[in-house]
Enzyme design. Sequence first.
Site, mmCIF file in Angstrom:
data_model
loop_
_atom_site.group_PDB
_atom_site.id
_atom_site.type_symbol
_atom_site.label_atom_id
_atom_site.label_comp_id
_atom_site.label_asym_id
_atom_site.label_seq_id
_atom_site.Cartn_x
_atom_site.Cartn_y
_atom_site.Cartn_z
ATOM 1 N N CYS A 3 2.625 -8.696 10.477
ATOM 2 C CA CYS A 3 4.050 -8.817 10.143
ATOM 3 C C CYS A 3 4.640 -7.407 10.108
ATOM 4 C CB CYS A 3 4.260 -9.578 8.835
ATOM 5 S SG CYS A 3 3.600 -8.783 7.362
ATOM 6 N N ARG A 9 4.119 -11.521 4.279
ATOM 7 C CA ARG A 9 3.638 -12.648 5.077
ATOM 8 C C ARG A 9 2.193 -12.517 5.541
ATOM 9 N NH1 ARG A 9 8.665 -12.140 9.070
ATOM 10 N NH2 ARG A 9 8.260 -9.986 8.452
ATOM 11 N N ASP A 129 11.233 -13.788 6.899
ATOM 12 C CA ASP A 129 10.887 -12.628 6.073
ATOM 13 C C ASP A 129 11.371 -12.897 4.641
ATOM 14 O OD1 ASP A 129 10.677 -10.212 4.836
ATOM 15 O OD2 ASP A 129 11.718 -9.070 6.389
#
Length: 161
Positions: A3, A9, A129
């Site tokens: 990420c 994440r 996000d």
Amino acid sequence: MVCLGNICRSPIAEGVMRHKVKQHGLDWDIESAGTESYHIGEAPHRFSQKICKEHGIDISGQRAKKFTADSFAAYDKIYAMATDVYEEIKQIGGAKADMSKVSLFLNELSFDFAQGDKKKDDRPLSVPDPYYGGEEGYVAVYEMIDKTCDAIIRKYRQFEN
Ligand code: 4NP
């Protein structure tokens, strides 16, 4: 599992996938990294740690690191958590970028992601996000990651043995 910051994440994806790989007795090495440098050396975000802990997964020992061009040689499969991450991976890889190894993580989901209320082609390409939002964002991200990790194991475990 890649990420941007490697604190929200992809640490969840690393933790969840490691956990499932162990449960299935698979001999897969799982790592995560970020395409940006801001958070190198940091532990995962507290909400990423919390949601994993609620599912019996301890990711507190992970530390953020940066994705490098050498990752293309080191790994068989590279998952981008989002479309912007996919582009960054290509950029960082430069001449070493073997994009045949790179997939959008959510593309491994073989079922209708929204389960009824959206058409299949409306499913998201990117894990959102959660960095600037609240805890509920991390819960949603966890669910997406959990389902996708199951799909990846179903797809690739047939190549074991
Ligand atoms: P991640 O989330 O890519 O899931 O780790 C982010 C963490 C930090 C930032 C952006 C995204 N940041 O801009 O600092």
